[in-house]
Motif scaffolding. Structure first.
Motif, PDB file in Angstrom:
ATOM      1  N   TYR A  64       0.794  -1.213  -0.056  1.00 26.21           N
ATOM      2  CA  TYR A  64      -0.036   0.032   0.025  1.00 26.21           C
ATOM      3  C   TYR A  64       0.849   1.198   0.038  1.00 26.21           C
ATOM      4  O   TYR A  64       0.719   2.150  -0.906  1.00 26.21           O
ATOM      5  CB  TYR A  64      -0.885  -0.025   1.311  1.00 26.21           C
ATOM      6  CG  TYR A  64      -2.179   0.951   1.251  1.00 26.21           C
ATOM      7  CD1 TYR A  64      -2.407   1.825   0.309  1.00 26.21           C
ATOM      8  CD2 TYR A  64      -2.702   1.042   2.532  1.00 26.21           C
ATOM      9  CE1 TYR A  64      -3.392   2.854   0.404  1.00 26.21           C
ATOM     10  CE2 TYR A  64      -3.951   1.893   2.619  1.00 26.21           C
ATOM     11  CZ  TYR A  64      -4.237   2.689   1.490  1.00 26.21           C
ATOM     12  OH  TYR A  64      -5.195   3.596   1.854  1.00 26.21           O
ATOM     13  N   LYS A 204       1.181  19.532  -2.612  1.00 28.77           N
ATOM     14  CA  LYS A 204       0.925  18.692  -1.520  1.00 28.77           C
ATOM     15  C   LYS A 204      -0.080  17.742  -2.132  1.00 28.77           C
ATOM     16  O   LYS A 204      -0.974  18.047  -2.867  1.00 28.77           O
ATOM     17  CB  LYS A 204       0.304  19.344  -0.380  1.00 28.77           C
ATOM     18  CG  LYS A 204      -0.351  18.343   0.846  1.00 28.77           C
ATOM     19  CD  LYS A 204      -1.060  19.126   1.906  1.00 28.77           C
ATOM     20  CE  LYS A 204      -1.713  17.995   2.757  1.00 28.77           C
ATOM     21  NZ  LYS A 204      -2.305  18.794   3.774  1.00 28.77           N
ATOM     22  N   ILE A 206      -2.429  13.936  -1.039  1.00 33.22           N
ATOM     23  CA  ILE A 206      -2.904  13.243   0.072  1.00 33.22           C
ATOM     24  C   ILE A 206      -3.478  12.190  -0.625  1.00 33.22           C
ATOM     25  O   ILE A 206      -4.395  12.001  -1.533  1.00 33.22           O
ATOM     26  CB  ILE A 206      -3.945  13.927   0.869  1.00 33.22           C
ATOM     27  CG1 ILE A 206      -3.617  15.256   1.599  1.00 33.22           C
ATOM     28  CG2 ILE A 206      -4.756  12.905   1.854  1.00 33.22           C
ATOM     29  CD1 ILE A 206      -4.632  16.251   2.117  1.00 33.22           C
ATOM     30  N   LEU A 207      -3.045  10.777  -0.154  1.00 37.00           N
ATOM     31  CA  LEU A 207      -3.867   9.698  -0.834  1.00 37.00           C
ATOM     32  C   LEU A 207      -4.604   9.001   0.432  1.00 37.00           C
ATOM     33  O   LEU A 207      -3.954   8.595   1.530  1.00 37.00           O
ATOM     34  CB  LEU A 207      -2.804   8.691  -1.123  1.00 37.00           C
ATOM     35  CG  LEU A 207      -2.134   9.142  -2.391  1.00 37.00           C
ATOM     36  CD1 LEU A 207      -0.969   8.313  -2.989  1.00 37.00           C
ATOM     37  CD2 LEU A 207      -2.957   9.091  -3.621  1.00 37.00           C
ATOM     38  N   THR A 208      -5.627   8.938   0.489  1.00 39.12           N
ATOM     39  CA  THR A 208      -6.412   8.443   1.604  1.00 39.12           C
ATOM     40  C   THR A 208      -7.762   7.605   1.165  1.00 39.12           C
ATOM     41  O   THR A 208      -8.201   7.831  -0.043  1.00 39.12           O
ATOM     42  CB  THR A 208      -6.950   9.560   2.580  1.00 39.12           C
ATOM     43  OG1 THR A 208      -7.599   8.910   3.618  1.00 39.12           O
ATOM     44  CG2 THR A 208      -7.701  10.579   1.920  1.00 39.12           C
ATOM     45  N   SER A 209      -8.417   6.733   1.994  1.00 41.72           N
ATOM     46  CA  SER A 209      -9.540   5.987   1.466  1.00 41.72           C
ATOM     47  C   SER A 209     -10.625   6.467   2.400  1.00 41.72           C
ATOM     48  O   SER A 209     -11.738   5.912   2.327  1.00 41.72           O
ATOM     49  CB  SER A 209      -9.088   4.544   1.952  1.00 41.72           C
ATOM     50  OG  SER A 209      -9.138   4.281   3.254  1.00 41.72           O
ATOM     51  N   ILE A 210     -10.524   7.728   3.262  1.00 44.51           N
ATOM     52  CA  ILE A 210     -11.530   8.126   4.086  1.00 44.51           C
ATOM     53  C   ILE A 210     -11.934   9.258   3.775  1.00 44.51           C
ATOM     54  O   ILE A 210     -11.431  10.189   3.139  1.00 44.51           O
ATOM     55  CB  ILE A 210     -10.913   8.086   5.618  1.00 44.51           C
ATOM     56  CG1 ILE A 210     -12.371   8.472   6.504  1.00 44.51           C
ATOM     57  CG2 ILE A 210      -9.982   9.211   5.848  1.00 44.51           C
ATOM     58  CD1 ILE A 210     -11.862   8.447   8.065  1.00 44.51           C
TER      59      ILE A 210
ATOM     60  N   VAL B  58      -5.187   5.714  12.166  1.00 42.42           N
ATOM     61  CA  VAL B  58      -6.788   5.793  12.480  1.00 42.42           C
ATOM     62  C   VAL B  58      -7.158   5.899  13.996  1.00 42.42           C
ATOM     63  O   VAL B  58      -6.507   5.271  14.865  1.00 42.42           O
ATOM     64  CB  VAL B  58      -7.416   4.392  11.973  1.00 42.42           C
ATOM     65  CG1 VAL B  58      -9.173   4.289  12.547  1.00 42.42           C
ATOM     66  CG2 VAL B  58      -7.272   4.139  10.538  1.00 42.42           C
ATOM     67  N   ALA B  62      -6.658  10.459  12.739  1.00 43.21           N
ATOM     68  CA  ALA B  62      -6.749  10.178  11.287  1.00 43.21           C
ATOM     69  C   ALA B  62      -7.008  11.172  10.178  1.00 43.21           C
ATOM     70  O   ALA B  62      -6.519  11.184   9.002  1.00 43.21           O
ATOM     71  CB  ALA B  62      -8.355   9.532  11.032  1.00 43.21           C
ATOM     72  N   PHE B  63      -7.235  12.511  10.476  1.00 45.71           N
ATOM     73  CA  PHE B  63      -7.154  13.687   9.935  1.00 45.71           C
ATOM     74  C   PHE B  63      -5.997  14.314   9.836  1.00 45.71           C
ATOM     75  O   PHE B  63      -6.047  15.576   9.497  1.00 45.71           O
ATOM     76  CB  PHE B  63      -8.683  14.441   9.772  1.00 45.71           C
ATOM     77  CG  PHE B  63      -9.772  13.375   9.518  1.00 45.71           C
ATOM     78  CD1 PHE B  63      -9.910  13.242   8.226  1.00 45.71           C
ATOM     79  CD2 PHE B  63     -10.595  13.017  10.454  1.00 45.71           C
ATOM     80  CE1 PHE B  63     -11.145  12.672   7.785  1.00 45.71           C
ATOM     81  CE2 PHE B  63     -11.803  12.341  10.025  1.00 45.71           C
ATOM     82  CZ  PHE B  63     -12.115  12.076   8.825  1.00 45.71           C
ATOM     83  N   TYR B  65      -3.565  14.779   8.145  1.00 44.68           N
ATOM     84  CA  TYR B  65      -3.053  15.064   6.742  1.00 44.68           C
ATOM     85  C   TYR B  65      -3.687  16.418   6.517  1.00 44.68           C
ATOM     86  O   TYR B  65      -3.035  16.951   5.685  1.00 44.68           O
ATOM     87  CB  TYR B  65      -3.256  13.977   5.786  1.00 44.68           C
ATOM     88  CG  TYR B  65      -4.684  13.529   5.697  1.00 44.68           C
ATOM     89  CD1 TYR B  65      -5.690  14.428   5.140  1.00 44.68           C
ATOM     90  CD2 TYR B  65      -4.936  12.236   6.183  1.00 44.68           C
ATOM     91  CE1 TYR B  65      -6.900  13.970   4.999  1.00 44.68           C
ATOM     92  CE2 TYR B  65      -6.383  11.805   5.966  1.00 44.68           C
ATOM     93  CZ  TYR B  65      -7.435  12.514   5.151  1.00 44.68           C
ATOM     94  OH  TYR B  65      -8.609  12.024   4.941  1.00 44.68           O
ATOM     95  N   GLN B  74      -2.797   7.858   4.161  1.00 48.72           N
ATOM     96  CA  GLN B  74      -3.523   7.228   5.347  1.00 48.72           C
ATOM     97  C   GLN B  74      -3.401   5.747   5.584  1.00 48.72           C
ATOM     98  O   GLN B  74      -3.915   5.204   4.359  1.00 48.72           O
ATOM     99  CB  GLN B  74      -4.856   8.013   5.064  1.00 48.72           C
ATOM    100  CG  GLN B  74      -5.900   7.275   5.845  1.00 48.72           C
ATOM    101  CD  GLN B  74      -6.262   7.657   7.164  1.00 48.72           C
ATOM    102  OE1 GLN B  74      -6.247   8.759   7.312  1.00 48.72           O
ATOM    103  NE2 GLN B  74      -6.073   6.547   8.196  1.00 48.72           N
TER     104      GLN B  74
END
Lengths: 372, 260
Positions: A64, A204, A206-210, B58, B62-63, B65, B74
């Motif tokens: 990942y 910048k 950001i790589l996120t899944s939320i 988490v 979590a935030f 970033y 994340q």
């Protein structure tokens, strides 16, 4: 390049390296371990990243992280390890990152056996992780096909920013066959626009899944689905054998399809009009090919090394238009060609439609065999 | 009233460049904001903003970033050290750090953190220990003190049933691969300054390629502790620090001469 003898597990490792693999992370598990071992010497030799992780959880999350940097990355494991990776796969799918997983499938459930199986069909094809996501899943039937599919899978994963899974029956990981290796590709120098690299301010990433906003998550889900529709349109693969005048069709993938081919040849020699449809892409499933087979033949026999997981997909496509029967061996047992030939002969002798669910009728036939 | 002429005054304290200029979702009195600021100040002072990739976890952070003005990824719950490993191995010339809470790092992620420390993974871990699961509303964490009431230990943590707090700094300091391990507290200005120096040391460890570094920051959670911020700071000093002693648990010899 000339053909050489390759063991399946080492062959797919070398094929991935030749496709420009930059980072491999894995964990030992039978019957996949030779791939990890092969990578442990070959990757550092080429100045590329190899790391044995602390667990399959570690391995998939290292993949990942590596995928976030835009490199070609992969892991390989076997069924219990695949179960552990499901969390990471769901996250990677949601983050829309390309990666390749080779799952060398063994018999389950539980710790199960180390013998070959197709018991991971449901957890790969229908998604074992949470949420709506759609990995590309291909099932080769031999070492050369494994090499070719793994070699091309990185391009597919990157084209669709998707997870590419090569589901290898344990038998194919362990068997040794002649195979020709494709040419060694240059390792990619550039990185995709979306990859993190160490940037700040306007640069910048950001790589996120939320995304706690369900409306935004719904948009993301729709984006994944529409991308999947493109995969369904473009990437279906299957092979057909002796289908031109067939009145009976076997549908089987991977090793089961390969064993069935021996039975089909024997039945043809005895004058039975039988053919074989071997799905190579299990996801996307070859829907149109199965529809056409259903329109052509009087009887379909689905053969698997599980209790009828792909059978459900075939039934869904056929929609009762022709008679569908099932033959499987389970828990790590492989069928012999003679067993499938006997099924073909039985159907040829009595082609009338069955009365009941194909799985129920198979249980009646297989139980005495299993308990023998 | 005297009009102040500020033109000639020197700016001695301002918003760090690496801290994004956005409003916070953290609760009033929570020390996440202080920790974020300290990390951002250190990144700025070391000139690393263009070379850093953060790994969020988490929990309440979590935030995180959203608050740092540089690249971030994340991780799933507990897996930040593994994800950071993947990033660092592919980008060895970048500074990679994780920002994790106690439930994330030493409960669900205990395997990943010990493995990363054991490997001497050249990453930095900012570990926020506030003795509970804040994000989900204050349940018992592996760091919850004996007798401490939480929503899942309503009669106080019963050590007969649920054992004792895990001392992460002491544990990780036993690993040969760990080069800098320190515990600090964020309950008063003196300790906050000490915390910043430890964070600087941790990033210096990584810049020097010395291996794994971790700073445990004892943090307040006034909302879930059901205290005012001032009382939470006092409670931390009186109850938490005796159980989680502040100190340097591992300092690589190559760092001993370093003055920050």
């Amino acid at each position: 390049m000339a053909k050489e003898l390759w063991k399946g597990n080492e062959a797919f490792a070398e094929a991935a390296i030749r496709a420009g693999l930059q980072a491999y992370f894995g964990y030992p598990i039978t019957p996949q371990t030779e791939a990890l071992e092969y990578m442990s010497s070959r990757m550092p030799e080429l100045g590329r990243v190899f790391l044995q992780a602390e667990s399959e959880l570690g391995a998939i999350n290292m993949v990942y992280g590596a995928a976030c940097t835009g490199v070609r990355t992969m892991t390989s494991t076997s069924s219990p390890g695949t179960s552990l990776m499901m969390e990471g796969l769901s996250y990677i799918a949601a983050t829309e990152l390309p990666m390749v997983l080779v799952d060398v499938v063994r018999g389950g459930p539980g710790l199960g056996t180390i013998s070959p199986s197709q018991g991971d069909y449901n957890q790969m094809v229908h998604g074992g992780g949470h949420g709506d996501y759609y990995p590309i899943v291909m099932a080769p039937a031999g070492v050369q096909e494994t090499v070719d599919i793994v070699y091309g899978m990185f391009d597919l994963a990157e084209k669709y920013r998707s997870i590419g899974v090569v589901m290898l029956d344990g038998s194919i990981g362990q068997m040794i066959e002649p195979a020709e290796m494709p040419p060694m590709l240059e390792v990619r120098k550039d990185i995709p626009e979306w990859a993190v690299r160490g940037g700040s301010g306007k640069d910048k990433r950001i790589l996120t899944s939320i995304n706690l906003d369900p409306a935004e998550m719904e948009k993301m889900n729709l984006r994944l689905l529409k991308r999947w529709k493109e995969v369904e349109k473009n990437e279906v693969r299957f092979a057909e054998y002796y289908m031109d005048d067939a009145k009976i069709a076997i549908i089987g993938n991977g090793t089961a399809g390969r064993i069935a081919l021996s039975a089909v040849r024997a039945a043809r020699a005895a004058g039975i009009p039988v053919g074989l449809l071997r799905p190579i892409s299990l996801s996307p499933f070859p829907v149109k090919a199965v529809q056409e087979v259903a329109a052509q033949v009087d009887n379909i026999l689905v053969v698997e090394m599980n209790a009828g997981m792909m059978l459900e997909d075939v039934l869904k496509v056929v929609q009762g238009k022709t008679s569908v029967e099932f033959y499987g061996r389970i828990g790590g047992v492989m069928p012999y060609p003679e067993e499938i030939l006997a099924e073909i002969q039985r159907i040829a002798a009595n082609p009338s439609p069955i009365n009941g669910h194909p799985r129920d009728l198979w249980i009646e036939r297989i139980e005495p065999v299993i308990n023998r | 009233m005297v009009a102040l002429d500020i033109k000639d005054m020197e700016v001695v304290y301002q918003h760090p460049d690496s801290l994004a200029n956005v409003s916070t979702h953290y609760c009033p009195g929570c020390t996440h904001g202080i920790a974020h600021r300290l990390v951002a100040e250190v990144i700025d002072e070391m000139g690393l903003a263009e070379h850093t990739i953060g790994v969020a976890s988490v929990g309440c952070s979590a935030f995180s970033y959203n608050y740092f003005d540089f690249d971030f990824v994340q991780a799933p719950h507990g897996r930040a050290p593994a994800m950071a490993t993947g990033v660092k191995r592919c980008k060895p010339d970048r500074i990679v750090f994780t920002y994790q809470g106690d439930g994330d790092m030493i409960s669900i992620g205990a395997g990943e953190i010990i493995a990363a420390a054991g490997r001497g993974e050249n990453i930095t871990v900012i570990f926020m220990n506030n003795a509970n699961y804040g994000m989900t509303g204050g349940q018992m964490a592996p760091t919850t003190l004996p007798g401490m009431k939480t929503t899942s230990s309503p009669n106080g943590r019963d050590v007969e049933q649920t054992g004792y707090p895990i001392l992460a700094s002491e544990l990780l300091a036993t690993q040969e691969g760990a080069s800098f391990i320190a515990r600090r507290s964020l309950h008063d200005p003196k300790n906050i300054r000490m915390a910043k120096k430890a964070i600087r040391m941790a990033f210096e460890t990584q810049v020097r390629g010395l291996g794994f570094s971790m700073v445990e920051l004892l943090s307040t959670c006034p909302t879930n502790w059901h205290m005012t911020p001032a009382n939470a700071a006092k409670w931390m000093e009186e109850k938490m620090i005796p159980y989680f002693p502040i100190g340097d648990y591992k300092v690589h010899p190559a760092l001993s001469e370093l003055k920050v």
